[in-house]
Design an enzyme around this catalytic site. Structure first.
Site: not given
Length: 566
Positions: A3, A124-126, A279
């Site tokens: 990311y 959810p930010k996997v 996050g």
């Protein structure tokens, strides 16, 4: 790290994340050397992750190292560095580019991002690796790594072993999805277990030429993108669930306020999940057509990361605290960092030997975490300063149980620690006699031995900077109380190595005459402690203190001795 797309633009897009430390006072040569080294380190990390599937450093330390690079570039007007994804691209083009995500630094940034946006969703930010999935007539036929967001590598060789991906869709349709391959975990609580190296494990597996079925079954899929799907998020989620991807709907919540976002961020941070997460992702319900997507952070999606588990801290100084018994404890002073709402400015290394192994110097960058969620702990050195500053560290063996009974060069810290122990609750329990008071008296030259303070008067005390007439009177009162303290407190105060469960009474001469064997007849005193007691009473400086206390008329130095078990 996937990311981190176009991280070089991060500081223009999200200034709140800029490195918080002041600009260093470096020469041009230092600037060139330090920035060159940091660039080389980041390039090596990028290559290891994207080309080899190796995670050499925790993602949050990587993020903070990138922030530091941007900070240094801003400080010194340097040109932007190459994209961190320079080595990540592959031969295959994605059907639709993977966008990046803007990272929001705090609640205020989240509030600004949400302002004016309708229909916001939180997920959810996997914590895994991003992929494009291409289905033909309901069957997965191609798997492409994110790469640089435009082009990636072909991971299709793993499809047969990825048990969660091999089942056909309930409809024989063509489909293009974007999602996260993650390590399947059981009841994973991020706040307690951290990342568990989940992303690095998956990246390492997918970098292999072939997976075993067992390895493949350990990898799950979370679909977060359907570029050519319905324009509204609610409809996309409903249709994804019908197509066999229910987690996308299960872990997507429509929200209206900042407090809603904060609630779900905290909830998923502390609740069991089947994957690691770092996050939450905030999405606007509607988005532009996929034909307009680019490999950069768009306005309609953002990330609000969880609190750092590890902070990258800039070392300002290393000081060496010498305790009463001569133990040397290196204290690393850092530019203030925050972990779990705790502001950290220093951290103990525990021992001189550990500092010697780590060789920490001012200008280094170190990883700091919280042990037991409360105690700052230095984990390791992340970046070493090119220019190594000299430090005046105590030599091994310089300080010990019988060094520094008097003030002198190299002895100030241990001597003050002895005085602090003497006046503290372990010894005489004298009011207003903390380390600051003793330091003033020592620096003024009024106290150079363990008993000088018993003979001070108000006139001399008032000459010490920071001691008023009132303070002087209070100190004299404390010093007078010391004269009536029992022998047991005095003995402990000057450092006799006895357990708190033993009460000493009697005079000094008899105790000083005991052999190690005689001490061992006392319950609770073994071979090691008896040797320490013999050495203590035989020490020349200790005997001199006893003589001075006897001359001063302190109770217990003339009476009949006994050692009574409590």
């Amino acid at each position: 790290m996937q990311y981190l797309l176009l991280f070089a633009l991060l500081f223009a897009l999200n200034g709140q994340l800029a490195w918080a430390a002041p600009c260093p006072n470096w020469t041009p040569q230092q600037i060139d050397a330090e920035v060159t080294q940091l660039l080389a380190t980041l390039a090596r990390w990028d290559d290891q992750y994207h080309r080899q599937g190796i995670t050499p450093v925790a993602d949050e330390l990587y993020d903070q190292s990138r922030q530091r690079l941007g900070h240094l570039q801003q400080c010194f007007g340097l040109t932007a560095s190459p994209s961190p994804l320079a080595s990540a691209g592959g031969p295959l083009s994605h059907p639709v580019p993977h966008t990046g995500v803007e990272k929001l630094a705090d609640r205020q940034a989240v509030q600004r991002w949400m302002t004016g946006k309708a229909e916001v969703w939180v997920q959810p930010k996997v914590d895994g690796v991003a992929v494009s999935l291409i289905y033909r007539k309901g069957h997965l036929v191609q798997l492409i790594s994110r790469g640089d967001g435009v082009q990636g590598h072909d991971w299709s060789r793993h499809i047969a072993q990825l048990g969660t991906l091999t089942r056909p869709l309930p409809q024989a349709i063509d489909l293009q999805l974007q999602g996260e391959l993650y390590l399947r975990l059981d009841q994973h609580v991020q706040a307690k277990a951290g990342s568990a190296n989940a992303r690095g494990t998956v990246a390492g597996l997918l970098a292999r030429k072939q997976l075993t079925p067992e390895q493949g079954n350990a990898i799950g899929l979370f679909v977060w993108g359907w570029p050519l799907g319905p324009n509204q998020q609610a409809e996309r989620l409903a249709q994804l669930a019908q197509l066999g991807f229910p987690d996308s709907q299960r872990y997507s919540i429509a929200i209206e306020t900042l407090e809603d976002a904060a609630h779900w961020r905290e909830h998923w941070y502390r609740s069991p999940l089947p994957f690691a997460s770092d996050g939450v992702i905030l999405r606007q319900g509607s988005r532009p057509p996929a034909q307009r997507w680019q490999a950069k952070a768009p306005y309609w999606i953002a990330a609000w990361k969880y609190p750092f588990v590890q902070a990258l801290a800039d070392v300002r100084d290393v000081r060496f605290r010498v305790g009463r018994t001569g133990r040397v404890t290196p204290i690393v002073h850092v530019q203030p960092v925050t972990l779990d709402d705790r502001r950290i400015t220093q951290v103990s290394l525990g021992s001189l030997a550990r500092w010697q192994v780590l060789d920490i110097r001012p200008g280094d960058q170190v990883a700091i975490s919280l042990a037991g969620l409360t105690i700052p702990r230095l984990d390791h050195v992340v970046h070493r300063a090119v220019e190594r500053q000299a430090l005046a560290a105590p030599a091994p063996g310089q300080h010990h149980a019988h060094s520094c009974w008097r003030a002198g060069e190299g002895c100030e810290e241990q001597f003050i620690a002895r005085l602090t122990w003497l006046g503290g609750k372990q010894g005489l329990a004298l009011p207003r006699t903390g380390p600051g008071t003793w330091r003033r008296l020592v620096e003024a030259g009024l106290v150079t031995s363990m008993t000088d303070w018993l003979h001070l008067d108000a006139e001399r005390l008032q000459q010490v900077p920071g001691i008023s007439s009132l303070t002087a009177a209070q100190l004299l009162g404390s010093f007078e109380q010391a004269r009536s303290r029992p022998f047991d407190q005095w003995l402990r105060g000057i450092g006799a190595p006895v357990s708190k469960h033993l009460q000493l009474t009697g005079d000094w001469p008899e105790l000083a005459s005991r052999s190690a064997g005689q001490w061992q007849t006392v319950p609770g005193i073994g071979v090691k402690r008896s040797r320490q007691l013999v050495d203590f009473f035989a020490a020349t400086e200790v005997q001199a203190i006893a003589v001075k206390l006897a001359e001063t008329g302190i109770e217990g130095f003339l009476a009949t001795p006994q050692l009574i078990e409590q």
